[in-house]
Scaffold this active site. Structure first.
Site, short mmCIF file in Angstrom:
data_model
loop_
_atom_site.label_atom_id
_atom_site.label_comp_id
_atom_site.label_asym_id
_atom_site.label_seq_id
_atom_site.Cartn_x
_atom_site.Cartn_y
_atom_site.Cartn_z
CE1 TYR A 56 -2.74 -3.28 0.49
CE2 TYR A 56 -3.10 -2.71 2.77
CZ TYR A 56 -3.29 -3.57 1.70
OH TYR A 56 -4.02 -4.72 1.87
CB THR A 208 -26.39 -9.30 -10.02
OG1 THR A 208 -27.16 -9.99 -9.02
CG2 THR A 208 -25.32 -10.24 -10.58
#
Length: 279
Positions: A56, A208
């Protein structure tokens, strides 16, 4: 009801909802100041495990956490990960578990985090080009030297976990897992059997429209947000589950932690469970 605590490695007690620091901006300016405020608020709210990694920002995230939180309050665990480096032909990031690279990254993490020992150090990924015994042997040696307290793994299979446990004691596993993505269910079960902490990364599901509508319906019924419902599902899923949701906003931190007090009914839990479609 789920317990709010878990002992990593059998002795390192942490709150069962941690914080993933990956999304905190580290560049100078207002975004960094906001990141510092988020990290401090995380600790004010009682989080005792914060997850970061050398990947990171090449250590910039570790430096940010030290700036925000050092000197650290008693009981705070900052876990970091090593094993990815700019070792590609053109300086790109690649898996690199060579002993000298791992040792250097751990030493640098100690300096950046301003500590003498990292209580939980995780191998970010297993490097297929370096013998696993060499990778974990290096971390085991540094544990013997007192620079590492416990060793964890990330993104491993059951077979890799079994192999690793023949070399070192494994305290944690950090694999991708959420209500809609359970590819690593066998790894979670293996961790349960062995009492190994399971830190799901990407714990908040993206799915979805139909799946998200199903989550929203349960959230509406429970009087909670979809994110809180997802985290509550995770906490109920396994006694070794230790989610580390990440965010760059204080409001989201507060929302996430409220999930600990959300108790789903068996029907709500089942409704969420049915949303998963095995591949």
């Amino acid at each position: 009801m789920t317990s709010k605590a878990f002992r990593i490695g059998g002795d390192l007690e942490v709150r069962r909802l941690g914080f993933g620091a990956m999304h905190l901006p580290t560049e100078a300016g207002p975004a960094r100041e906001s990141s510092l405020a988020v990290a401090r608020r995380v600790v004010e709210l009682g989080v005792t495990l914060i997850d970061t990694a050398y990947l990171y920002g090449g250590g910039a995230n570790e430096e940010l956490l030290a700036e925000a939180l050092y000197p650290y309050p008693d009981g705070l665990v900052i876990t970091t990960k090593v094993g990815v480096a700019r070792s590609g032909p053109r300086g790109e990031w690649k898996l690199d578990g060579r002993p000298d690279v791992l040792r250097t990254q751990v030493e640098q993490a100690l300096r950046r985090l301003r500590v003498e020992r990292i209580e939980l150090l995780q191998l970010h990924r297993i490097d297929p080009e370096t013998p696993l015994a060499d990778q974990l042997g290096t971390l085991r040696d540094m544990r013997t030297e007192g620079k590492i307290g416990r060793i964890g793994l990330s993104e491993v299979t059951v077979a890799e976990l079994d192999q690793a446990r023949q070399i070192v004691d494994v305290a944690s596993v950090q694999n991708r897992y959420n209500v809609l993505d359970r590819e690593h269910e066998p790894v979670l079960k293996a961790c349960e059997h062995a009492g190994i902490a399971f830190l799901p990364w990407r714990p908040v599901a993206a799915g979805t429209s139909g799946e998200l509508a199903g989550i929203a319906a349960v959230a509406s019924e429970a009087g909670a947000t979809p994110t809180q419902v997802i985290l509550a599902w995770l906490l109920s899923r396994s006694p070794v589950m230790l989610p580390i949701p990440g965010t760059a906003r204080v409001a989201h931190v507060e929302e996430n932690l409220a999930a600990e007090d959300l108790h789903l009914t068996s029907a709500q839990y089942a409704a969420l469970d049915r949303l998963h479609q095995p591949t």
